[in-house]
Design a protein around this motif. Structure first.
Motif, PDB file in Angstrom:
ATOM      1  N   HIS A   1      77.129  62.000  71.853  1.00 43.98           N
ATOM      2  CA  HIS A   1      77.433  61.380  70.544  1.00 43.98           C
ATOM      3  C   HIS A   1      78.916  61.509  70.169  1.00 43.98           C
ATOM      4  CE1 HIS A   1      75.543  60.826  66.267  1.00 43.98           C
ATOM      5  NE2 HIS A   1      76.464  59.917  66.550  1.00 43.98           N
TER       6      HIS A   1
ATOM      7  N   ASN B   1      78.873  63.023  61.877  1.00 41.89           N
ATOM      8  CA  ASN B   1      79.712  62.079  62.638  1.00 41.89           C
ATOM      9  C   ASN B   1      80.313  61.047  61.693  1.00 41.89           C
ATOM     10  OD1 ASN B   1      77.299  63.105  64.058  1.00 41.89           O
ATOM     11  ND2 ASN B   1      78.441  62.411  65.824  1.00 41.89           N
TER      12      ASN B   1
ATOM     13  N   ASN C   1      77.978  59.896  58.488  1.00 40.68           N
ATOM     14  CA  ASN C   1      76.689  59.192  58.468  1.00 40.68           C
ATOM     15  C   ASN C   1      75.812  59.643  57.304  1.00 40.68           C
ATOM     16  OD1 ASN C   1      77.483  57.918  60.804  1.00 40.68           O
ATOM     17  ND2 ASN C   1      76.421  59.363  62.154  1.00 40.68           N
TER      18      ASN C   1
ATOM     19  N   TYR D   1      77.394  51.914  77.157  1.00 40.13           N
ATOM     20  CA  TYR D   1      77.841  50.751  76.368  1.00 40.13           C
ATOM     21  C   TYR D   1      79.361  50.675  76.310  1.00 40.13           C
ATOM     22  CZ  TYR D   1      79.555  48.349  72.256  1.00 40.13           C
ATOM     23  OH  TYR D   1      80.317  47.566  71.419  1.00 40.13           O
TER      24      TYR D   1
ATOM     25  N   HIS E   1      74.009  47.982  71.561  1.00 44.36           N
ATOM     26  CA  HIS E   1      73.442  49.193  70.936  1.00 44.36           C
ATOM     27  C   HIS E   1      73.557  50.413  71.854  1.00 44.36           C
ATOM     28  CE1 HIS E   1      71.479  51.252  67.782  1.00 44.36           C
ATOM     29  NE2 HIS E   1      70.341  51.435  68.407  1.00 44.36           N
ATOM     30  N   VAL E   2      74.303  51.381  71.393  1.00 43.94           N
ATOM     31  CA  VAL E   2      74.612  52.575  72.201  1.00 43.94           C
ATOM     32  C   VAL E   2      73.335  53.273  72.677  1.00 43.94           C
ATOM     33  CG1 VAL E   2      75.707  54.851  72.135  1.00 43.94           C
ATOM     34  CG2 VAL E   2      76.832  52.890  71.036  1.00 43.94           C
ATOM     35  N   ASP E   3      72.359  53.442  71.787  1.00 39.93           N
ATOM     36  CA  ASP E   3      71.129  54.156  72.166  1.00 39.93           C
ATOM     37  C   ASP E   3      70.395  53.443  73.305  1.00 39.93           C
ATOM     38  OD1 ASP E   3      71.422  56.184  70.246  1.00 39.93           O
ATOM     39  OD2 ASP E   3      70.583  54.898  68.695  1.00 39.93           O
TER      40      ASP E   3
ATOM     41  N   CYS F   1      87.315  46.415  67.266  1.00 40.35           N
ATOM     42  CA  CYS F   1      86.949  46.662  65.863  1.00 40.35           C
ATOM     43  C   CYS F   1      86.209  47.986  65.711  1.00 40.35           C
ATOM     44  CB  CYS F   1      86.051  45.536  65.365  1.00 40.35           C
ATOM     45  SG  CYS F   1      84.449  45.517  66.184  1.00 40.35           S
ATOM     46  N   SER F   2      86.208  48.445  64.455  1.00 39.78           N
ATOM     47  CA  SER F   2      85.397  49.615  64.105  1.00 39.78           C
ATOM     48  C   SER F   2      83.994  49.133  63.714  1.00 39.78           C
ATOM     49  CB  SER F   2      86.065  50.396  62.982  1.00 39.78           C
ATOM     50  OG  SER F   2      86.231  49.566  61.853  1.00 39.78           O
TER      51      SER F   2
ATOM     52  N   GLU G   1      85.128  51.853  70.397  1.00 32.53           N
ATOM     53  CA  GLU G   1      84.467  52.883  71.219  1.00 32.53           C
ATOM     54  C   GLU G   1      85.112  53.023  72.594  1.00 32.53           C
ATOM     55  OE1 GLU G   1      80.265  53.161  71.262  1.00 32.53           O
ATOM     56  OE2 GLU G   1      80.057  52.546  69.186  1.00 32.53           O
TER      57      GLU G   1
ATOM     58  N   LEU H   1      69.118  49.712  59.293  1.00 32.45           N
ATOM     59  CA  LEU H   1      67.907  50.507  59.576  1.00 32.45           C
ATOM     60  C   LEU H   1      67.552  51.375  58.369  1.00 32.45           C
ATOM     61  CD1 LEU H   1      65.829  51.682  61.730  1.00 32.45           C
ATOM     62  CD2 LEU H   1      67.512  53.462  62.091  1.00 32.45           C
TER      63      LEU H   1
ATOM     64  N   ARG I   1      72.024  62.045  69.397  1.00 31.53           N
ATOM     65  CA  ARG I   1      72.300  61.079  70.479  1.00 31.53           C
ATOM     66  C   ARG I   1      73.012  61.827  71.609  1.00 31.53           C
ATOM     67  NH1 ARG I   1      75.798  55.976  68.600  1.00 31.53           N
ATOM     68  NH2 ARG I   1      73.774  55.065  68.145  1.00 31.53           N
TER      69      ARG I   1
ATOM     70  N   PRO J   1      65.991  58.444  59.763  1.00 31.83           N
ATOM     71  CA  PRO J   1      66.307  59.346  60.884  1.00 31.83           C
ATOM     72  C   PRO J   1      67.808  59.525  61.107  1.00 31.83           C
ATOM     73  CG  PRO J   1      65.701  57.185  61.730  1.00 31.83           C
ATOM     74  CD  PRO J   1      65.619  57.096  60.238  1.00 31.83           C
ATOM     75  N   VAL J   2      68.334  60.658  60.653  1.00 33.50           N
ATOM     76  CA  VAL J   2      69.762  60.956  60.835  1.00 33.50           C
ATOM     77  C   VAL J   2      69.909  61.818  62.090  1.00 33.50           C
ATOM     78  CG1 VAL J   2      71.709  62.238  59.848  1.00 33.50           C
ATOM     79  CG2 VAL J   2      70.311  60.761  58.392  1.00 33.50           C
ATOM     80  N   TYR J   3      70.758  61.375  63.011  1.00 32.10           N
ATOM     81  CA  TYR J   3      70.939  62.127  64.256  1.00 32.10           C
ATOM     82  C   TYR J   3      71.706  63.419  63.967  1.00 32.10           C
ATOM     83  CZ  TYR J   3      69.988  57.587  66.536  1.00 32.10           C
ATOM     84  OH  TYR J   3      69.448  56.392  66.940  1.00 32.10           O
TER      85      TYR J   3
ATOM     86  N   ARG K   1      82.213  57.347  61.002  1.00 32.62           N
ATOM     87  CA  ARG K   1      82.475  55.981  61.445  1.00 32.62           C
ATOM     88  C   ARG K   1      83.396  55.318  60.408  1.00 32.62           C
ATOM     89  NH1 ARG K   1      80.881  58.140  65.240  1.00 32.62           N
ATOM     90  NH2 ARG K   1      79.253  57.540  66.717  1.00 32.62           N
TER      91      ARG K   1
HETATM   92  C1  LIG Z   1      70.691  53.955  64.524  1.00 30.03           C
HETATM   93  C2  LIG Z   1      71.101  55.308  64.009  1.00 30.03           C
HETATM   94  C3  LIG Z   1      72.394  55.744  64.116  1.00 30.03           C
HETATM   95  N1  LIG Z   1      72.755  56.974  63.668  1.00 30.03           N
HETATM   96  C4  LIG Z   1      74.158  57.404  63.791  1.00 30.03           C
HETATM   97  C5  LIG Z   1      74.779  57.260  65.152  1.00 30.03           C
HETATM   98  C6  LIG Z   1      76.221  56.929  64.838  1.00 30.03           C
HETATM   99  O1  LIG Z   1      76.960  58.117  64.635  1.00 30.03           O
HETATM  100  C7  LIG Z   1      76.169  56.159  63.525  1.00 30.03           C
HETATM  101  C8  LIG Z   1      76.216  54.667  63.691  1.00 30.03           C
HETATM  102  O2  LIG Z   1      75.307  54.315  64.692  1.00 30.03           O
HETATM  103  P1  LIG Z   1      75.082  52.817  65.168  1.00 30.03           P
HETATM  104  O3  LIG Z   1      74.130  52.823  66.301  1.00 30.03           O
HETATM  105  O4  LIG Z   1      74.757  51.986  63.975  1.00 30.03           O
HETATM  106  O5  LIG Z   1      76.550  52.397  65.610  1.00 30.03           O
HETATM  107  P2  LIG Z   1      77.590  53.025  66.683  1.00 30.03           P
HETATM  108  O6  LIG Z   1      76.905  53.787  67.722  1.00 30.03           O
HETATM  109  O7  LIG Z   1      78.659  53.716  65.904  1.00 30.03           O
HETATM  110  O8  LIG Z   1      78.161  51.680  67.337  1.00 30.03           O
HETATM  111  C9  LIG Z   1      78.411  50.500  66.545  1.00 30.03           C
HETATM  112  O9  LIG Z   1      79.788  50.349  66.261  1.00 30.03           O
HETATM  113  C10 LIG Z   1      80.633  50.249  67.380  1.00 30.03           C
HETATM  114  C11 LIG Z   1      82.046  50.053  66.903  1.00 30.03           C
HETATM  115  C12 LIG Z   1      80.166  49.280  68.397  1.00 30.03           C
HETATM  116  O10 LIG Z   1      80.928  48.759  69.178  1.00 30.03           O
HETATM  117  C13 LIG Z   1      78.687  49.146  68.610  1.00 30.03           C
HETATM  118  O11 LIG Z   1      78.337  47.941  69.230  1.00 30.03           O
HETATM  119  C14 LIG Z   1      77.932  49.272  67.324  1.00 30.03           C
HETATM  120  O12 LIG Z   1      76.552  49.384  67.599  1.00 30.03           O
HETATM  121  O13 LIG Z   1      74.915  56.530  62.946  1.00 30.03           O
HETATM  122  C15 LIG Z   1      71.834  57.822  63.077  1.00 30.03           C
HETATM  123  O14 LIG Z   1      72.173  58.943  62.643  1.00 30.03           O
HETATM  124  N2  LIG Z   1      70.549  57.392  62.947  1.00 30.03           N
HETATM  125  C16 LIG Z   1      70.131  56.164  63.405  1.00 30.03           C
HETATM  126  O15 LIG Z   1      68.927  55.839  63.279  1.00 30.03           O
END
Ligand SMILES: Cc1cn([C@H]2C[C@H](O)[C@@H](COP(=O)(O)OP(=O)(O)O[C@H]3O[C@H](C)C(=O)[C@H](O)[C@H]3O)O2)c(=O)[nH]c1=O
Length: 342
Positions: free
Chosen positions: A279, A215, A252, A153, A86-88, A180-181, A127, A196, A276, A208-210, A217
């Motif tokens: 980000h 962004n 997102n 991460y 988890h990046v956060d 992977c994505s 990533e 979540l 984040r 909660p949208v950052y 994905r």
């Molecule tokens: C938890 C959360 C996330 N976000 C945003 C942040 C990112 O732009 C996007 C996805 O976040 P998430 O933490 O679900 O995933 P990534 O940071 O993209 O990373 C994930 O995908 C890669 C490939 C991995 O390798 C990671 O292990 C995996 O956790 O939503 C929000 O806006 N609000 C939230 O509460």
């Protein structure tokens, strides 16, 4: 065939365990998992009594435990899903990411060298390539894209990838890597965006949208990812990296609105919170190599995958409600309680 699947009690790992036991009834699958906050033994309940399955609780950093398991099981293949992901969390506290993702990988590969192995497969992430600009939709990550990480991460995963390639070149270890994505689907831990938002929306809690939520994905249904790894460990070329993506880019905010619509919840639940740190803007994978070499393409359309995923969370409330009522709740409050509105 004896296969050790590390991190098999986590999200992608457990889906891979199910896929392999179903598709190869003559394979033995040994799951090695530390059961961190994100690994849940109840996830593996459907296969616990399968005679071709064994669960072992251990840390991939524990050399003694890893060696003992190799001595007992003589694995032909090791697939390493075990990772802090988890990046956060990595931004708050990088240490455990370096330990598990880098040191753990080296411990596993040392055991592979010591006991001999047909294949070591490292499950990695897009990533490691950093991010792409939003205004260049023509750009995609290929296997040739330079490593350029943003978070602790992704840096730890990139370091592990480099170690894997070094063990191949230096010791001749037969390795493959997949990058992977973003995965989604059943058993996704509810700290990640999609689960979540589903969990919060069902509880009528803020979503909660950052930042602005712009962004992007590239979403990949977890079963499609498992099929790709299955192909790579059997037919992929040793020493190679394969990108695995959904060809399914979404902002997102779009994802969150789709979830609101599917659940019949008002978009007024959406709350823009602080962004984040560092980000990444956009991830998008070019899966040409795995398609041309191994015939893989993602099969699940996002419209179907997200419906199936939401239905799974509706049908398995106990699984995720137990999780969010425990340790994770404290984490959630720590992470979001003090973020405030953007
Ligand atoms: C938890 C959360 C996330 N976000 C945003 C942040 C990112 O732009 C996007 C996805 O976040 P998430 O933490 O679900 O995933 P990534 O940071 O993209 O990373 C994930 O995908 C890669 C490939 C991995 O390798 C990671 O292990 C995996 O956790 O939503 C929000 O806006 N609000 C939230 O509460």
């Amino acid at each position: 065939m004896n296969i050790i699947v590390t991190g098999g009690a986590g999200f992608i790992g457990s889906n891979f365990v199910f896929h392999m036991l179903k598709k190869y009834p003559d394979y033995r699958i040994i799951c090695l998992d530390k059961l961190t906050y994100a690994g849940n033994l109840s996830t593996l309940a459907p296969v616990m009594d399968n005679p071709n399955f064994r669960f072992v609780k251990a840390d991939i950093c524990d050399r003694e435990a890893v060696d003992k398991l190799f001595e007992e099981e003589h694995p032909d293949i090791v697939v390493n899903f075990a990772a802090e992901s988890h990046v956060d969390r990595s931004i708050e506290d990088p240490g455990i990411f370096l330990q598990t993702n880098i040191i753990g990988t080296s411990v596993l590969m040392d055991a592979c060298r010591k006991y001999g192995i047909q294949r070591y497969h490292q499950v990695s992430t897009d990533e490691v390539y950093g991010d792409l600009p939003l205004d260049r939709p023509d750009l995609f990550f290929t296997e040739e894209t330079p490593i350029h990480t943003s978070s602790p991460y992704s840096s730890s995963k990139a370091a592990a990838d480099l170690l894997v390639l070094a063990y191949h070149r230096t010791y001749g270890l037969p390795v493959t890597i997949s990058r992977c994505s973003n995965n989604y689907g059943p058993y996704h831990f509810p700290e990640k965006l999609i689960p979540l938002m589903i969990a919060n929306a069902l509880a009528d809690k803020p979503l909660p949208v950052y930042g602005e939520g712009l962004n992007v994905r590239d979403w990949l249904y977890v079963e499609d990812h498992c099929k790709a790894i299955d192909l790579i460990i059997h037919n992929g070329r040793v020493g190679e990296v394969y990108n695995v993506g959904g060809h399914n880019e979404k902002q997102n905010i779009e994802i969150v609105k789709i979830i609101c619509k599917e659940l019949g919840k008002p978009e007024s639940l959406i709350t823009h919170v602080g962004d984040r740190k560092g980000h990444d803007m956009r991830y998008a994978i070019d899966p040409t190599k795995i398609h041309n070499e191994l015939g893989w393409l993602p099969e699940t359309k996002f419209e179907d995958g997200i419906k199936k995923t939401i239905q799974w969370y509706l049908d398995n409330r106990e699984w995720w409600e137990t999780i969010i009522s425990g340790e994770y709740q404290n984490y959630y409050e720590k992470m979001y309680g003090n973020r405030g509105e953007a």
